[in-house]
Write a protein that holds these residues in place. Structure first.
Motif, short mmCIF file in Angstrom:
data_model
loop_
_atom_site.label_atom_id
_atom_site.label_comp_id
_atom_site.label_asym_id
_atom_site.label_seq_id
_atom_site.Cartn_x
_atom_site.Cartn_y
_atom_site.Cartn_z
N ILE A 269 5.02 -4.58 -4.75
CA ILE A 269 5.51 -3.24 -5.07
C ILE A 269 5.30 -2.98 -6.56
N PRO A 270 4.52 -1.96 -6.93
CA PRO A 270 4.33 -1.68 -8.36
C PRO A 270 5.62 -1.22 -9.00
N TRP A 271 5.70 -1.35 -10.32
CA TRP A 271 6.93 -1.04 -11.04
C TRP A 271 7.35 0.42 -10.89
N GLY A 272 6.39 1.28 -10.67
CA GLY A 272 6.72 2.67 -10.49
C GLY A 272 7.43 2.97 -9.19
N GLU A 273 7.39 2.02 -8.24
CA GLU A 273 7.99 2.24 -6.92
C GLU A 273 9.12 1.27 -6.59
N LYS A 274 9.46 0.38 -7.50
CA LYS A 274 10.52 -0.59 -7.22
C LYS A 274 11.88 0.09 -7.12
#
Length: 350
Positions: A269-274
């Motif tokens: 999960i990329p940091w923008g979607e965590k």
């Protein structure tokens, strides 16, 4: 009994009162606002605030049915916990109301410049619900810069709290200085508090200074704010003038995967979607601080495949004055310390 209520049995074997369901999280959004020299804006909350009293926080707040209206997803919608137009517009509106900094663009694509008197009059009317934020900006010939917001995690308040929020965090980078180092591309107004309604100060400072102030007890930061600043400090360091390079690193960081060790689903999960919902794990023996996990997304997103950071934990001592002795550490290291303490304790009992 409601389907959402659960009954428990007391030690005497008698049924106890049904446990009420957790509060439904209110949708909100906040911005980590970077200055032209990559400092971060924090606001000092008033002592009487019902949320984060006396703490330093990022500008932001709840979505408004008046300002964001039909854009707000209903509680049962899966879009309730996803970055979207309502969250972005609310983040920009709240930042303007709370600091006076307007993240809107003019027809040329530059930050919209507004005279001080017009700015302050607009802040008051928007906060009072006398004019819609988007309409006010449009009347000045601008548009809210919703595309300039970079998603940087979402936080869901744990169920044991009386007030719960599903907060979309964003990062916004104010324009850098022009290459000649003298003329600025735009005039960024000095942030000001909202007259004491919710905040008593609005200040830009380096990330390292904010973290040091929290560690030394000079300001109060809650775990989400401390954690996000700690993560960002890995890329933005004081004394290094390559502001553009730092920003490029941050952009790559927010979108890249994996974000952790192989085999961990949250690493995909990329940091923008965590999504993170702090969970109490255990008290660290001999230390007195609570270890909080930030890998789970909260009950509303259970079994959704979403999650946060399994590699790190936050250590915190919750006192009457607020969170103290905060620290972000490796989960593996803290679990090792716990095992060693348990082994020592077991040896002492032999």
């Amino acid at each position: 009994m409601s389907k959402r209520q659960t009954s428990t049995t007391s030690a005497a074997g008698k049924p106890s009162k049904p446990r009420p369901p957790p509060m439904v999280p209110r949708p909100s959004s906040s911005i980590l606002l970077l200055s032209p020299t990559n400092q971060v804006l924090l606001l000092h909350r008033v002592q009487t605030s019902t949320s984060f009293a006396s703490a330093h926080v990022f500008p932001g707040g709840n979505l408004s049915t008046y300002h964001e209206g039909d854009l707000i997803p209903p509680p049962e919608s899966p879009l309730r916990h996803v970055d979207g137009p309502a969250y972005r517009l609310a983040a920009i509106r709240e930042t303007f109301e709370e600091s006076g900094i307007l993240l809107a663009l003019d027809s040329s694509g530059r930050l919209l410049e507004v005279e001080d008197a017009t700015r302050e009059k607009g802040r008051k009317k928007i906060h009072a619900g006398k004019v819609k934020f988007a309409d006010w900006v449009k009347g000045l010939g601008g548009t809210p810069d919703v595309d300039g917001l970079l998603p940087f995690t979402r936080w869901v308040t744990p169920t044991n709290m009386p007030k719960r929020f599903s907060t979309q965090m964003y990062l916004y980078m104010l324009p850098l200085e022009a290459k000649d180092g003298v003329r600025k591309e735009v005039v960024v107004p000095t942030p000001t508090h909202d007259g004491g309604l919710e905040h008593t100060a609005a200040t830009f400072d380096s990330i390292s200074n904010w973290l040091a102030a929290a560690r030394e007890g000079r300001i109060i930061l809650f775990p989400p704010q401390y954690y996000l600043l700690s993560v960002l400090s890995e890329f933005i360091k004081p004394g290094e003038g390559d502001y553009k390079g730092q920003r490029e690193e941050v952009r790559r960081f927010l979108s890249k995967t994996p974000t952790g060790r192989e085999g961990d689903p949250t690493a995909l999960i990329p940091w923008g979607e965590k999504v993170m919902s702090p969970t109490a794990m255990f008290m660290l023996s001999g230390d007195g601080r609570l270890v909080m996990g930030i890998d789970k997304p909260g009950p509303e997103l259970k079994d959704s495949g979403r999650g946060g950071d399994k590699d790190r934990v936050v250590l915190v001592d919750f006192t009457k004055e607020g969170p103290k002795r905060l620290e972000v550490r490796s989960r593996e290291e803290v679990l090792r310390l716990r095992r060693e303490a348990e082994e020592e304790e077991a040896k002492g009992k032999l």
